[in-house]
Design a protein around this motif. Structure first.
Motif: not given
Length: 253
Positions: A225-252
């Motif tokens: 779902d978050w990768m879909t955000v990055l494909r749809l709007a890579p430069d928007g506010a939603a993309a910033v949040a999606a990247r942060q969520n993906l980073e947290r997921m990778d850390v866990r």
């Protein structure tokens, strides 16, 4: 204002003169063109727009010029002054209930940005009393109530907004987020599926879908779902949040 067309409508309702304004030096101001130009400048150079609007007020620009000054003042970061101006405009009583309520809505947004959420909520409550038919008022109030942790109250407001405008995607996504936080995951998923049928490429929808998928224990789906955000709007506010969520997921992991 949301766009120039709406801004021009607001100008007319505010009593913007239909004819041109003649200046002593022989120049002529076209009120609608001036209003649109002033609002556009407010986003690019707020300080210049404040000065321009002030000059226009001195030449008889009236409420439209004052409104532009309020918008520019808000864009400059002086949210308290902007909110005060907008409330003053709304209190003049020369416009329709819809416009008065919309001006109060803008004032509430400015108060909220100034960190005065209680004042903002009071102004929104007043706006709803002026014109209870505007879905945006309930939408904004729901956001504030959710921020304050009053999730069921937020849901009530979003229900009202969606009753008035069933196609309001942002209200569906916000209600899904509230349901998720209330652990009513089935209701949240129903709202997101409904929204996806209407606008499948909305990045905020996919951002929330990832959060819901994670709450459902579906981490692989959340990542998708978050990768879909990055494909749809890579430069928007939603993309910033999606990247942060993906980073947290990778850390866990």
């Amino acid at each position: 204002m949301g766009n120039v067309v709406k801004a021009l409508l607001v100008a007319g309702l505010l009593g913007l003169p239909l004819g041109s304004v003649a200046l002593a030096a022989g120049q002529v101001i076209d009120p609608q063109a001036e209003y649109a130009a002033c609002l556009a400048l407010a986003q690019k150079d707020p300080k210049a727009a404040i000065e321009r609007a002030g000059q226009w007020e001195g030449l008889g620009g009236g409420a439209a010029a004052t409104h532009c000054r309020a918008v520019a003042t808000d864009a400059s970061g002086d949210h308290v002054a902007a909110a005060t101006l907008l409330e003053e405009l709304a209190s003049k009583g020369k416009s329709t209930p819809e416009l008065t309520a919309d001006l109060l809505r803008q004032a509430a947004q400015a108060w909220n940005k100034a960190g005065q959420s209680e004042r903002a909520m009071g102004v929104l409550d007043a706006a709803v009393k002026v014109d209870p038919s505007l879905p945006g008022l309930y939408h904004d109030r729901a956001v504030m109530r959710a921020e304050d942790g009053k999730l069921w109250d937020a849901v009530d407001d979003l229900n009202q907004a969606l009753d008035l405008n069933p196609g309001l995607i942002s209200a569906l996504v916000l209600r899904a987020a509230a349901y998720r936080r209330l652990e009513a995951l089935d209701l949240a998923r129903t709202d997101l599926e409904r929204a996806r049928k209407m606008i499948p490429n909305d990045p905020d929808l996919w951002l929330e879908s990832g959060l819901l998928s994670l709450a459902e224990g579906k981490s692989a789906q959340a990542r998708e779902d978050w990768m879909t955000v990055l494909r749809l709007a890579p430069d928007g506010a939603a993309a910033v949040a999606a990247r942060q969520n993906l980073e947290r997921m990778d850390v866990r992991q």
